[in-house]
Structures are given as structure tokens and as C-alpha cells.
Design a protein around this motif. Structure first.
Motif, mmCIF file in Angstrom:
data_model
loop_
_atom_site.group_PDB
_atom_site.id
_atom_site.type_symbol
_atom_site.label_atom_id
_atom_site.label_comp_id
_atom_site.label_asym_id
_atom_site.label_seq_id
_atom_site.Cartn_x
_atom_site.Cartn_y
_atom_site.Cartn_z
ATOM 1 N N ILE A 24 -5.597 1.566 -10.559
ATOM 2 C CA ILE A 24 -5.382 0.714 -9.381
ATOM 3 C C ILE A 24 -4.910 1.562 -8.203
ATOM 4 C CG2 ILE A 24 -3.920 -1.122 -8.432
ATOM 5 C CD1 ILE A 24 -4.049 -2.437 -11.240
ATOM 6 N N GLY A 25 -3.984 2.474 -8.448
ATOM 7 C CA GLY A 25 -3.512 3.351 -7.374
ATOM 8 C C GLY A 25 -4.630 4.221 -6.825
ATOM 9 N N PHE A 26 -5.482 4.730 -7.704
ATOM 10 C CA PHE A 26 -6.609 5.541 -7.262
ATOM 11 C C PHE A 26 -7.558 4.715 -6.393
ATOM 12 C CE2 PHE A 26 -10.911 7.205 -7.927
ATOM 13 C CZ PHE A 26 -10.744 8.497 -7.444
ATOM 14 N N ALA A 27 -7.840 3.482 -6.797
ATOM 15 C CA ALA A 27 -8.741 2.624 -6.034
ATOM 16 C C ALA A 27 -8.155 2.290 -4.661
ATOM 17 C CB ALA A 27 -9.036 1.336 -6.807
ATOM 18 N N VAL A 28 -6.866 1.965 -4.628
ATOM 19 C CA VAL A 28 -6.218 1.650 -3.355
ATOM 20 C C VAL A 28 -6.206 2.885 -2.453
ATOM 21 C CG1 VAL A 28 -4.005 1.031 -2.289
ATOM 22 C CG2 VAL A 28 -4.849 -0.256 -4.252
ATOM 23 N N GLY A 29 -5.949 4.045 -3.032
ATOM 24 C CA GLY A 29 -5.976 5.281 -2.255
ATOM 25 C C GLY A 29 -7.355 5.561 -1.678
ATOM 26 N N CYS A 30 -8.406 5.291 -2.465
ATOM 27 C CA CYS A 30 -9.769 5.484 -1.956
ATOM 28 C C CYS A 30 -10.068 4.528 -0.798
ATOM 29 C CB CYS A 30 -10.782 5.285 -3.079
ATOM 30 S SG CYS A 30 -10.810 6.633 -4.265
ATOM 31 N N VAL A 31 -9.615 3.280 -0.924
ATOM 32 C CA VAL A 31 -9.858 2.307 0.144
ATOM 33 C C VAL A 31 -9.151 2.741 1.430
ATOM 34 C CG1 VAL A 31 -9.347 -0.058 0.891
ATOM 35 C CG2 VAL A 31 -10.307 0.349 -1.375
ATOM 36 N N PHE A 32 -7.890 3.129 1.324
ATOM 37 C CA PHE A 32 -7.164 3.549 2.523
ATOM 38 C C PHE A 32 -7.720 4.852 3.092
ATOM 39 C CE2 PHE A 32 -3.603 0.747 1.050
ATOM 40 C CZ PHE A 32 -3.651 -0.092 2.144
ATOM 41 N N GLY A 33 -8.148 5.755 2.226
ATOM 42 C CA GLY A 33 -8.770 6.985 2.703
ATOM 43 C C GLY A 33 -10.054 6.716 3.455
ATOM 44 N N THR A 34 -10.848 5.772 2.954
ATOM 45 C CA THR A 34 -12.086 5.403 3.637
ATOM 46 C C THR A 34 -11.788 4.759 4.993
ATOM 47 O OG1 THR A 34 -13.148 5.054 1.501
ATOM 48 C CG2 THR A 34 -14.219 4.080 3.421
ATOM 49 N N LEU A 35 -10.789 3.895 5.043
ATOM 50 C CA LEU A 35 -10.421 3.269 6.318
ATOM 51 C C LEU A 35 -9.960 4.313 7.333
ATOM 52 C CD1 LEU A 35 -8.552 0.043 5.117
ATOM 53 C CD2 LEU A 35 -10.806 0.206 6.155
#
Length: 103
Positions: A24-35
Motif C-alpha cells: 500500500i505504501g509503495f502504491a501511494v508513493g507511486c501515485v504521489f510521485g506521478t502527480l
């Protein structure tokens, strides 16, 4: 080095229970990195647009009334390209020039 069975089971259970949170942390980090990447690209696009706008304004004529009076390019007759000879004649002239160089 040997690990006691109970300690090994504890480590496996700890990994099992923490893995979903890691994913979950990895997925959230990917989303924020993409933003953040999208925001960075938008700011670069805005900066490029502003720079190009400045260039266009600097290249614009200072007096719009004289903008229609374009300067003739020196050393070239007006409409020269419209009266160019056909390709075959130009090619033949080039071959003659290569055969006999001018004096």
C-alpha cells in the motif's frame, strides 16, 4: 548460524502482516510521485510558453503600420524562383559545366 523455529515463525508472521502495508505504501508513493512529475511537466510547459511568448513579442515589428513593407532580400531578383528553368535543362547545363570547366 541457526535460527530457532519459533523465532523463524515470528519473522515470517511479521513479514506476512507487514507486506500489505508495504505494498500500500509503495502504491501511494507511486501515485504521489506521478502527480509530482505531472506538476513538474506543467510548470516546465508554462515556463516554455512564457519564454516563447517573450520571443514572439520581441520579434514583432515595433510599428504595425510599417509591417507590410518588407525589405527585399539583397542580391536576388523578385520572383526568381517562379522563372526557374525546368529540371532537365538545369541538369544538362550542370553536365556541360562538369565536362568543360569555364575558363
Amino acid at each position: 548460524m541457526t535460527v530457532p523455529f519459533r523465532f523463524g515463525r515470528y519473522l515470517v508472521a511479521l513479514l506476512w502482516h507487514s507486506a500489505p502495508w508495504g505494498f500500500i505504501g509503495f502504491a501511494v508513493g507511486c501515485v504521489f510521485g506521478t502527480l509530482q512529475a505531472v506538476e513538474l511537466l506543467e510548470s516546465v510547459d508554462d515556463s516554455f510558453y512564457q519564454a516563447m511568448t517573450k520571443v514572439v513579442h520581441q520579434c514583432a515589428p515595433s510599428d504595425p503600420a510599417n509591417a507590410a513593407d518588407a525589405e527585399q532580400v539583397k542580391g536576388r531578383a523578385p520572383g526568381l524562383s517562379e522563372h526557374a528553368s525546368p529540371f532537365g535543362q538545369t541538369e544538362a547545363r550542370a553536365e556541360r559545366t562538369l565536362e568543360r570547366p569555364p575558363p
